[in-house]
Design a protein around this motif. Structure first.
Motif, PDB file in Angstrom:
ATOM      1  N   ILE A   1       1.403  -7.723  33.121  1.00  0.00           N
ATOM      2  CA  ILE A   1       1.140  -8.891  33.965  1.00  0.00           C
ATOM      3  C   ILE A   1       1.337  -8.570  35.439  1.00  0.00           C
ATOM      4  O   ILE A   1       0.495  -8.890  36.274  1.00  0.00           O
ATOM      5  N   ASP A   2       2.441  -7.888  35.751  1.00  0.00           N
ATOM      6  CA  ASP A   2       2.780  -7.694  37.163  1.00  0.00           C
ATOM      7  C   ASP A   2       2.689  -6.248  37.640  1.00  0.00           C
ATOM      8  O   ASP A   2       2.893  -5.972  38.815  1.00  0.00           O
ATOM      9  N   LYS A   3       2.366  -5.330  36.735  1.00  0.00           N
ATOM     10  CA  LYS A   3       2.271  -3.919  37.114  1.00  0.00           C
ATOM     11  C   LYS A   3       0.870  -3.389  36.815  1.00  0.00           C
ATOM     12  O   LYS A   3       0.201  -3.898  35.920  1.00  0.00           O
ATOM     13  N   PRO A   4       0.435  -2.357  37.531  1.00  0.00           N
ATOM     14  CA  PRO A   4      -0.958  -1.905  37.393  1.00  0.00           C
ATOM     15  C   PRO A   4      -1.170  -0.906  36.251  1.00  0.00           C
ATOM     16  O   PRO A   4      -1.444   0.265  36.483  1.00  0.00           O
ATOM     17  N   PHE A   5      -1.007  -1.378  35.012  1.00  0.00           N
ATOM     18  CA  PHE A   5      -1.341  -0.480  33.907  1.00  0.00           C
ATOM     19  C   PHE A   5      -1.698  -1.264  32.650  1.00  0.00           C
ATOM     20  O   PHE A   5      -1.342  -2.432  32.486  1.00  0.00           O
ATOM     21  N   VAL A   6      -2.424  -0.586  31.777  1.00  0.00           N
ATOM     22  CA  VAL A   6      -2.748  -1.095  30.448  1.00  0.00           C
ATOM     23  C   VAL A   6      -2.023  -0.207  29.451  1.00  0.00           C
ATOM     24  O   VAL A   6      -2.136   1.014  29.500  1.00  0.00           O
ATOM     25  N   ASP A   7      -1.275  -0.832  28.541  1.00  0.00           N
ATOM     26  CA  ASP A   7      -0.514  -0.087  27.546  1.00  0.00           C
ATOM     27  C   ASP A   7      -1.366   0.042  26.280  1.00  0.00           C
ATOM     28  O   ASP A   7      -1.726  -0.949  25.654  1.00  0.00           O
ATOM     29  N   TRP A   8      -1.681   1.284  25.914  1.00  0.00           N
ATOM     30  CA  TRP A   8      -2.512   1.570  24.734  1.00  0.00           C
ATOM     31  C   TRP A   8      -1.669   2.106  23.575  1.00  0.00           C
ATOM     32  O   TRP A   8      -2.224   2.650  22.614  1.00  0.00           O
ATOM     33  N   SER A   9      -0.347   1.936  23.633  1.00  0.00           N
ATOM     34  CA  SER A   9       0.519   2.640  22.691  1.00  0.00           C
ATOM     35  C   SER A   9       0.656   1.973  21.327  1.00  0.00           C
ATOM     36  O   SER A   9       1.250   2.548  20.417  1.00  0.00           O
ATOM     37  N   GLY A  10       0.138   0.766  21.155  1.00  0.00           N
ATOM     38  CA  GLY A  10       0.333   0.102  19.861  1.00  0.00           C
ATOM     39  C   GLY A  10      -0.775  -0.883  19.549  1.00  0.00           C
ATOM     40  O   GLY A  10      -1.740  -1.049  20.302  1.00  0.00           O
ATOM     41  N   ASN A  11      -0.631  -1.541  18.428  1.00  0.00           N
ATOM     42  CA  ASN A  11      -1.604  -2.524  17.943  1.00  0.00           C
ATOM     43  C   ASN A  11      -1.128  -3.937  18.282  1.00  0.00           C
ATOM     44  O   ASN A  11       0.033  -4.159  18.589  1.00  0.00           O
ATOM     45  N   CYS A  12      -2.046  -4.902  18.204  1.00  0.00           N
ATOM     46  CA  CYS A  12      -1.675  -6.321  18.193  1.00  0.00           C
ATOM     47  C   CYS A  12      -1.991  -6.854  16.804  1.00  0.00           C
ATOM     48  O   CYS A  12      -3.158  -6.960  16.430  1.00  0.00           O
ATOM     49  N   GLY A  13      -0.953  -7.170  16.059  1.00  0.00           N
ATOM     50  CA  GLY A  13      -1.147  -7.643  14.692  1.00  0.00           C
ATOM     51  C   GLY A  13      -1.796  -9.010  14.625  1.00  0.00           C
ATOM     52  O   GLY A  13      -2.594  -9.292  13.730  1.00  0.00           O
ATOM     53  N   ASN A  14      -1.464  -9.896  15.574  1.00  0.00           N
ATOM     54  CA  ASN A  14      -2.079 -11.223  15.569  1.00  0.00           C
ATOM     55  C   ASN A  14      -3.585 -11.137  15.797  1.00  0.00           C
ATOM     56  O   ASN A  14      -4.377 -11.746  15.068  1.00  0.00           O
ATOM     57  N   LEU A  15      -3.994 -10.376  16.808  1.00  0.00           N
ATOM     58  CA  LEU A  15      -5.427 -10.266  17.094  1.00  0.00           C
ATOM     59  C   LEU A  15      -6.166  -9.492  16.015  1.00  0.00           C
ATOM     60  O   LEU A  15      -7.400  -9.580  15.928  1.00  0.00           O
ATOM     61  N   SER A  16      -5.433  -8.748  15.170  1.00  0.00           N
ATOM     62  CA  SER A  16      -6.084  -8.049  14.053  1.00  0.00           C
ATOM     63  C   SER A  16      -6.866  -9.031  13.182  1.00  0.00           C
ATOM     64  O   SER A  16      -7.927  -8.692  12.652  1.00  0.00           O
ATOM     65  N   ALA A  17      -6.342 -10.250  13.036  1.00  0.00           N
ATOM     66  CA  ALA A  17      -7.023 -11.260  12.205  1.00  0.00           C
ATOM     67  C   ALA A  17      -8.374 -11.646  12.775  1.00  0.00           C
ATOM     68  O   ALA A  17      -9.271 -12.070  12.042  1.00  0.00           O
ATOM     69  N   ALA A  18      -8.526 -11.512  14.097  1.00  0.00           N
ATOM     70  CA  ALA A  18      -9.781 -11.909  14.747  1.00  0.00           C
ATOM     71  C   ALA A  18     -10.836 -10.809  14.729  1.00  0.00           C
ATOM     72  O   ALA A  18     -11.997 -11.069  15.033  1.00  0.00           O
ATOM     73  N   ILE A  19     -10.440  -9.584  14.369  1.00  0.00           N
ATOM     74  CA  ILE A  19     -11.393  -8.475  14.409  1.00  0.00           C
ATOM     75  C   ILE A  19     -12.508  -8.677  13.397  1.00  0.00           C
ATOM     76  O   ILE A  19     -13.685  -8.428  13.688  1.00  0.00           O
ATOM     77  N   GLY A  20     -12.165  -9.142  12.192  1.00  0.00           N
ATOM     78  CA  GLY A  20     -13.200  -9.393  11.182  1.00  0.00           C
ATOM     79  C   GLY A  20     -14.216 -10.421  11.638  1.00  0.00           C
ATOM     80  O   GLY A  20     -15.429 -10.156  11.646  1.00  0.00           O
ATOM     81  N   PRO A  21     -13.764 -11.624  12.032  1.00  0.00           N
ATOM     82  CA  PRO A  21     -14.718 -12.620  12.531  1.00  0.00           C
ATOM     83  C   PRO A  21     -15.520 -12.127  13.730  1.00  0.00           C
ATOM     84  O   PRO A  21     -16.729 -12.375  13.808  1.00  0.00           O
ATOM     85  N   PHE A  22     -14.878 -11.419  14.661  1.00  0.00           N
ATOM     86  CA  PHE A  22     -15.614 -10.917  15.823  1.00  0.00           C
ATOM     87  C   PHE A  22     -16.678  -9.911  15.407  1.00  0.00           C
ATOM     88  O   PHE A  22     -17.807  -9.939  15.914  1.00  0.00           O
ATOM     89  N   ALA A  23     -16.335  -9.020  14.489  1.00  0.00           N
ATOM     90  CA  ALA A  23     -17.291  -8.002  14.045  1.00  0.00           C
ATOM     91  C   ALA A  23     -18.529  -8.649  13.434  1.00  0.00           C
ATOM     92  O   ALA A  23     -19.667  -8.199  13.676  1.00  0.00           O
ATOM     93  N   ILE A  24     -18.322  -9.710  12.661  1.00  0.00           N
ATOM     94  CA  ILE A  24     -19.468 -10.427  12.073  1.00  0.00           C
ATOM     95  C   ILE A  24     -20.265 -11.124  13.176  1.00  0.00           C
ATOM     96  O   ILE A  24     -21.495 -11.016  13.240  1.00  0.00           O
ATOM     97  N   HIS A  25     -19.570 -11.807  14.067  1.00  0.00           N
ATOM     98  CA  HIS A  25     -20.196 -12.518  15.181  1.00  0.00           C
ATOM     99  C   HIS A  25     -21.012 -11.578  16.069  1.00  0.00           C
ATOM    100  O   HIS A  25     -22.092 -11.931  16.547  1.00  0.00           O
ATOM    101  N   ALA A  26     -20.501 -10.349  16.251  1.00  0.00           N
ATOM    102  CA  ALA A  26     -21.153  -9.391  17.146  1.00  0.00           C
ATOM    103  C   ALA A  26     -22.260  -8.582  16.454  1.00  0.00           C
ATOM    104  O   ALA A  26     -22.854  -7.690  17.076  1.00  0.00           O
ATOM    105  N   GLY A  27     -22.530  -8.877  15.190  1.00  0.00           N
ATOM    106  CA  GLY A  27     -23.600  -8.174  14.477  1.00  0.00           C
ATOM    107  C   GLY A  27     -23.235  -6.765  14.045  1.00  0.00           C
ATOM    108  O   GLY A  27     -24.108  -5.935  13.786  1.00  0.00           O
ATOM    109  N   LEU A  28     -21.916  -6.483  13.941  1.00  0.00           N
ATOM    110  CA  LEU A  28     -21.474  -5.145  13.563  1.00  0.00           C
ATOM    111  C   LEU A  28     -21.330  -4.978  12.050  1.00  0.00           C
ATOM    112  O   LEU A  28     -21.068  -3.868  11.567  1.00  0.00           O
ATOM    113  N   ILE A  29     -21.499  -6.067  11.308  1.00  0.00           N
ATOM    114  CA  ILE A  29     -21.446  -6.027   9.845  1.00  0.00           C
ATOM    115  C   ILE A  29     -22.849  -6.325   9.320  1.00  0.00           C
ATOM    116  O   ILE A  29     -23.450  -7.341   9.700  1.00  0.00           O
ATOM    117  N   PRO A  30     -23.429  -5.482   8.458  1.00  0.00           N
ATOM    118  CA  PRO A  30     -24.783  -5.704   7.953  1.00  0.00           C
ATOM    119  C   PRO A  30     -24.934  -7.070   7.290  1.00  0.00           C
ATOM    120  O   PRO A  30     -24.026  -7.528   6.576  1.00  0.00           O
TER     121      PRO A  30
END
Length: 395
Positions: free
Chosen positions: A95-124
């Protein structure tokens, strides 16, 4: 071309809630060319999208909402891995420092990956039934793990509304089961020190027992009473106490060192996303942040966790995986606070209410192994279209 178009880039994006978090989701191919590969350009873009770094700590000039739960970005693409549908890369924006932390996952947003993938046409299209469940097999690129997201489909569309209630989320929605497969660190032991309980010596704070686990996300579990807490605390009890926050950050830094996540103490400053610090206690009754009572008999254990330097309003999904994994291994602090013995699930109390999580653990010749951790979440598209960022963002 109008001035707004000239002075700003338009980037296709979707704003989504997943579990008790929300973030800005991108398809990899929709990002500007400079940001399609990892590096400074990508980080600059995502920080500007979210509105960081912001010395005011408000992220007014961006899509973030000034909490660790909402300062999040996601990049999804067709999977580069065999037998997977999509690759999911998560960026936790400081929030207050100039970096993006790529060291881990977000478990909550993991639930949204499936719906997003379908919405984005990434699932046949042929994979999507008229009614039923689509299991989207996700490769979590930050931590090289597989996640199965079971997405409900009604009348050919992702079901987003429903009756499933998730404490920490105001409105009910459709339930999405998320399976975190083999959630422990693939490069080493689930317990990086080899111990279920360690002594941690933290200068200026004290020496106390801790369970250090790397499952879902690296997490340091300590007993609430060892640091003067009950386990019933809400956000304001801790987040308004600068001394307490400094103490937790010191514990986190020394825990990271003991877990081998950093080599020098000062590295913890730019590794804010991992590890997490959580404190546990035996069940007690308390009022959740919404005023809803949580009764002692409803829960097996109380857990409070800090994320990005603040007490979380509910529970990070990845930390919930760590809780499930630690609870089902007899002898950890989490297991002992939950009553001890063999377990395959626990219901824990957090500031917003309760959550049930499950895990299956086996004691092998190579130590404890968790086959998978399971939890239910929900997800919903909040907005779709374009985010705009100043066109000089890469300069």
């Amino acid at each position: 071309m109008n001035q707004a178009t000239q002075s700003q880039l338009k980037v296709p994006a979707t704003y989504m809630r997943g579990g008790t978090s929300k973030g800005v989701f991108f398809s990899l191919q929709d990002l500007p060319t400079e940001a399609q590969v990892a590096g400074e350009a990508r980080d600059k873009l995502l920080m500007r999208v979210i509105g960081s770094p912001d010395p005011y700590g408000k992220q007014i000039d961006g899509m973030g909402a000034a909490t660790s739960s909402t300062s999040k970005t996601v990049i999804v693409s067709k999977s580069t891995q065999p037998n997977h549908d999509v690759d999911y890369l998560f960026g936790q924006v400081s929030i207050d420092k100039p970096f993006v932390d790529w060291s881990g996952n977000c478990g909550n947003l993991s639930a949204a990956i499936g719906p997003f993938a379908i919405h984005a046409g990434l699932i046949p299209a042929e994979r999507i039934p008229q009614n039923g469940i689509v299991t989207v097999k996700v490769w979590q690129a930050n931590i090289s793990k597989t996640i199965l997201v079971h997405v409900p489909i009604v009348n050919g569309f992702v079901q987003e509304t429903g009756e499933f209630e998730l404490d920490g989320v105001t409105f009910p929605a459709a339930e999405i089961q998320v399976d975190f497969m083999d959630p422990a660190d693939g490069d080493g032991s689930m317990f990086p020190t080899g111990n279920l309980v360690d002594d941690i010596e933290v200068p200026g704070v004290g020496t106390f027992n801790a369970t250090l686990i790397n499952a879902g996300i690296p997490t340091i579990f300590i007993d609430a009473d060892a640091i003067g807490y009950q386990g019933t605390e809400l956000q304001d009890d801790i987040n308004n106490d600068e001394q307490a926050l400094a103490k937790f950050e010191t514990i986190r830094a020394y825990g990271a060192l003991k877990m081998g996540l950093i080599e020098r103490l000062e590295e913890a400053e730019t590794r804010q996303h991992t590890p997490k610090v959580a404190f546990v206690a035996k069940p007690k009754s308390y009022l959740s942040s919404s005023g809803k009572p949580v009764e002692q008999g409803e829960v097996d254990i109380l857990v409070r966790a800090l994320s990005m330097g603040k007490l979380h309003h509910a529970m990070m999904g990845t930390a919930a995986v760590a809780i499930a994994s630690a609870a089902c291994v007899p002898g950890t602090l989490v297991n002992l606070a939950a009553g001890g013995g063999d377990k395959d699930s626990v219901t824990f109390g957090h500031p917003s209410g309760t959550l049930k999580v499950g895990a299956k653990a086996n004691n092998t010749n190579n130590g404890w192994v968790v086959e998978k951790a399971i939890m239910s979440r929900s997800a919903r598209i909040l907005m779709e279209g374009f985010v705009r960022v100043p066109s000089d963002v890469f300069e």
